[in-house]
Structure formats: C-alpha cells, structure tokens
Design an enzyme around this catalytic site. Sequence first.
Site, PDB file in Angstrom:
ATOM      1  N   ASP A  92      26.269 -18.851  -3.505  1.00 14.16           N
ATOM      2  CA  ASP A  92      26.298 -17.584  -4.285  1.00 14.16           C
ATOM      3  C   ASP A  92      26.684 -16.364  -2.865  1.00 14.16           C
ATOM      4  O   ASP A  92      25.744 -16.569  -1.863  1.00 14.16           O
ATOM      5  CB  ASP A  92      25.397 -17.057  -4.993  1.00 14.16           C
ATOM      6  N   ASP A 151      31.344 -14.269  -7.552  1.00 22.20           N
ATOM      7  CA  ASP A 151      30.726 -14.695  -6.125  1.00 22.20           C
ATOM      8  C   ASP A 151      30.038 -15.842  -6.141  1.00 22.20           C
ATOM      9  O   ASP A 151      29.182 -16.110  -5.409  1.00 22.20           O
ATOM     10  CB  ASP A 151      30.242 -13.573  -5.567  1.00 22.20           C
ATOM     11  N   GLU A 152      30.213 -16.515  -7.307  1.00 25.71           N
ATOM     12  CA  GLU A 152      29.256 -17.708  -7.346  1.00 25.71           C
ATOM     13  C   GLU A 152      29.872 -18.975  -8.015  1.00 25.71           C
ATOM     14  O   GLU A 152      30.781 -18.856  -9.043  1.00 25.71           O
ATOM     15  CB  GLU A 152      28.311 -17.323  -8.543  1.00 25.71           C
TER      16      GLU A 152
HETATM   17  P1  TTP Z   1      25.032 -10.967  -7.661  1.00 25.14           P
HETATM   18  O1  TTP Z   1      25.550 -12.157  -6.701  1.00 25.14           O
HETATM   19  O2  TTP Z   1      24.131 -10.960  -8.760  1.00 25.14           O
HETATM   20  O3  TTP Z   1      24.442 -10.114  -6.543  1.00 25.14           O
HETATM   21  P2  TTP Z   1      24.728  -9.858  -5.281  1.00 25.14           P
HETATM   22  O4  TTP Z   1      25.705 -10.826  -4.513  1.00 25.14           O
HETATM   23  O5  TTP Z   1      25.070  -8.401  -4.848  1.00 25.14           O
HETATM   24  O6  TTP Z   1      23.549 -10.135  -4.269  1.00 25.14           O
HETATM   25  P3  TTP Z   1      22.722 -11.553  -4.267  1.00 25.14           P
HETATM   26  O7  TTP Z   1      23.767 -12.595  -4.730  1.00 25.14           O
HETATM   27  O8  TTP Z   1      22.362 -11.459  -2.575  1.00 25.14           O
HETATM   28  O9  TTP Z   1      21.245 -11.213  -4.780  1.00 25.14           O
HETATM   29  O10 TTP Z   1      26.289 -10.207  -8.354  1.00 25.14           O
HETATM   30  C1  TTP Z   1      27.595 -10.442  -7.376  1.00 25.14           C
HETATM   31  C2  TTP Z   1      28.417  -9.016  -7.377  1.00 25.14           C
HETATM   32  O11 TTP Z   1      28.638  -8.669  -8.556  1.00 25.14           O
HETATM   33  C3  TTP Z   1      27.625  -7.681  -6.728  1.00 25.14           C
HETATM   34  O12 TTP Z   1      27.804  -7.623  -5.297  1.00 25.14           O
HETATM   35  C4  TTP Z   1      27.974  -6.649  -7.654  1.00 25.14           C
HETATM   36  C5  TTP Z   1      28.622  -7.422  -9.163  1.00 25.14           C
HETATM   37  N1  TTP Z   1      27.451  -6.927 -10.042  1.00 25.14           N
HETATM   38  C6  TTP Z   1      27.775  -6.080 -10.779  1.00 25.14           C
HETATM   39  O13 TTP Z   1      28.793  -5.261 -10.782  1.00 25.14           O
HETATM   40  N2  TTP Z   1      26.745  -5.591 -11.711  1.00 25.14           N
HETATM   41  C7  TTP Z   1      25.627  -6.172 -11.723  1.00 25.14           C
HETATM   42  O14 TTP Z   1      25.063  -5.839 -12.696  1.00 25.14           O
HETATM   43  C8  TTP Z   1      25.494  -7.352 -11.060  1.00 25.14           C
HETATM   44  C9  TTP Z   1      24.190  -8.050 -11.152  1.00 25.14           C
HETATM   45  C10 TTP Z   1      26.371  -7.637 -10.057  1.00 25.14           C
HETATM   46 MG    MG Z   2      25.644 -12.766  -4.969  1.00 27.18          MG
END
Ligand code: TTP
Ligand code: MG
Length: 407
Positions: free
Chosen positions: A10, A105-106
């Site tokens: 991720d 992103d995962e």
């Molecule tokens: P995440 O992987 O949940 O969050 P992140 O990558 O920003 O942070 P981390 O993994 O380090 O905790 O989500 C990935 C992307 O998806 C995030 O950068 C922005 C987008 N996103 C949204 O648009 N809305 C949301 O509610 C969430 C949770 C994420």
């Molecule tokens: Mg992330």
Amino acid sequence: MKRRCIVHIDIDAFFAAVEELLNPSLKGKPVIVGGLPHERGVASTANYEARKYGVHSGMPLAKAYRLCPQGVFVRGNYQVYSAFSKKMFSVLAQYTPDLEEASLDEAYLDLTRCRTLYSSLPHTVQEIKNRVEKQLGIRVSVGVGPNKLLAKLATNKAKPGGLVDVQPGREEEFLKDLSIETLPGIGPKAQVILRMLNIHKIGDLWGLPRTTLRSLFGLNGEELFLQSRGIDSRPVSMASIPKSISRETTFPEDLWDRRLLLAHMAYLCDRLALSLRKGRLFAHIIEVKVRYSDFKTEVRRRLLIMPRQDMGEIFKIAQELFLQLYSGSRLSLRLVGVKASDLVRTRPLSLFEPYSERRERLGAAVDQVREKYGFGSLLTVREGMLENLYGFEKQRGFVLKTASLTK
Ligand code: TTP
Ligand code: MG
C-alpha cells in the site's frame, strides 16, 4: 493445508506523495489533497506532516484548514494518480499472475504458486518493495502473512515505509496486542459495545465464546470470531471477475417510510443475489447506499470473511447497514442501493458454518421459475414486508435503474 504466502502493498499517503514528487518544494510541509480551503468537499488524503495536526481522509476541507492553516491545499489530479497506480501494478505483475488490485494504491500478491521460482521469499518481498519505490519514486508499506487479513494488518503495522512479515507460529503474538478497531469487521458501534465489556485488544476477544459474539453482533459476530483469530480463506482474486455488482433505485418521489424502504431493499437484494448466482459469485463486501432528498449520499459497508451469495443473508446484512444509515432522520430518501464487491468464484469451505446445499438448490430452483415466468412470478417475502411491494411499485411506476457491472 500448505501455508500461503500473501503480500500486501500500500502506498503511503498516496495522492499527497505524488504531489510532493511532482513539486519538491512541498517536501516537509503539511499537504492536503482534495480541494482548496474555502471549497466544499473533503480531503482525499493528507501527508504525514498534516496528519500530525489531526487532518485525515474524509475530513471537510474547512475543518482541515482550521486544524492546519499553514497546510498546502491542492485539488489533485486523478489521471496522474491513476498513471502511478498503473505503473505500480505493471511492476507487481512481473512477480506473480496471482495479483489483485484492491484499490488504486493497494495490491495483494499471492506468491504461493510461484514460490519455487524464488530462492528466498523474504528477499523477493524486499526486492518488490524496493522496485516499486524506485520506479514510482514514492514510499510504500508492505505486509506479509498467510492470508489477506494478516498481510493487510501487517502493512498497517509497517506504515509508514516499513515491511512487516508475520512469521509462521507468530500469528497470535502479532494479533494479541493490536487494537480491536484494526479489524475490518469492527465498526464504531461494535467498538463501543466491546469497550464496555472491557475488550480493547484483539487478544481480549479470544475470551469471548463464539455464541456470545453471535448473540452480540449476529452474523458479524461470526466474522469477528474468525478475524480475531487471523482466519481468512479469501483468495487473491484475478482480474476476470467483476469488481462489483450493484442494484439501485431512484424513486420517482422521495420516500421516508422505513418499512417501505426496507421492502425495497429486500427487492434489490433479491435481484443482486440473482446476479451473484448467475455469475457463480460470492461477495466479501456488502455495501448499502442512500441518497437523501438534499442529494447528500451516504454509504456503509461490511467486510465478510465468509463470502455470501444467499439473498436472505445479504438482506440481513443490508438491513442492518441500512438501519444504521437511516435511523431517525427526518429527511426522505431519493435513492437506495445495494452493492456486492470483493467478489470471488468459489465459496471457501468454512470450519464453522456447514455449507447449505439445500439453500443453494432452492436458489437454483427459484431462478429456473423466474427465467420461465419472469422475475415477479416468485416473490421472496421477508417478515411481511414484501407482500405489497410489487403492487406498490407498479402503481407508482417505479423504474429500476441499474443493473451495473463495473470492471
Ligand atoms: P489510502 O491507502 O487509504 O490512504 P493513503 O495512501 O493516503 O495513506 P496511507 O495508506 O499511508 O494511510 O488511500 C489511497 C488514496 O485514495 C489516498 O491517497 C486518497 C484516496 N482516498 C480518497 O480519495 N478518499 C478516501 O476516503 C480515502 C480513504 C482515500
Ligand atoms: Mg495508501
């Protein structure tokens, strides 16, 4: 059964990390992606500097600004993020065909089938991490475990930027002290109940008998029982399966009668279950959507370790979610919907829940009748709610809007 090797990866603060990469002057500053401070809407994400001020995904921009006025606010560009996402998946695809795009992103990788190709799995996992970081120029976190649940929890522990491998025999030790809300099956309501019972860590859950969990949380209690023990048989699913199947209705007039709305939910669940059966699919996530008369839209989802296909089971979950969303609100609804996602082809065998062949045969028989005489020829009646629905629908000229398959 052979231990699987599942890797979860991720990207850290994804959108913000891309913004920093494209504009190095942002480095070290709090960055909030999603819009400008005066705009309506919420933050998509915030980098770790901004998180120190309490800013997080989903927070209204105005509030983010109040907490962190010195932050740099950017609107963001989805196409750019999508290109980064594609790049990551093309790197990952070089390591295994058993690759799942869990979100932008995962990813999950199942290295079990390929393990003979790699002399050292820990070395390979480290190499995957390094290569993604090098190719993308941004930092990722990685978790390794015998299943998706443990791999993802390991990633959460590894954040930001680390790698955590849950070694064989160390699963309990790993889970024991994690806070209960790290489990996907525990929502805010369950958290409150469990904390009242003085249960704060996953290890504390082990003392609760399965029957107690079931009586506290219904079907979700079963999930919790499995999740708290790190049991998860969900496969890393390949691309040919649709990402989700949804059914939703926009009413010609806004509705507020919960009985009627639930009856309609039952109808949508019935249609959804039919599509799942047709596709031989089982859903790990059930999501309910409501749109209020003021167009505000809310969704609530539940992750199921044991995937479901049966209309009755899906409706039970959907009903709970719906009532959590729509309780005591004086606003009426213009839309309700139900969505099944995280779909799999085979129902993994459960240790605890005997597979119901009878139920599956009943489903098949219902489908045959409907195929011949139309969907409305057989109604699934739940707690006296559905009897009048179809008549009501015809009367008011309801239009079932979607039968969408998203890829
Ligand atoms: P995440 O992987 O949940 O969050 P992140 O990558 O920003 O942070 P981390 O993994 O380090 O905790 O989500 C990935 C992307 O998806 C995030 O950068 C922005 C987008 N996103 C949204 O648009 N809305 C949301 O509610 C969430 C949770 C994420
Ligand atoms: Mg992330």
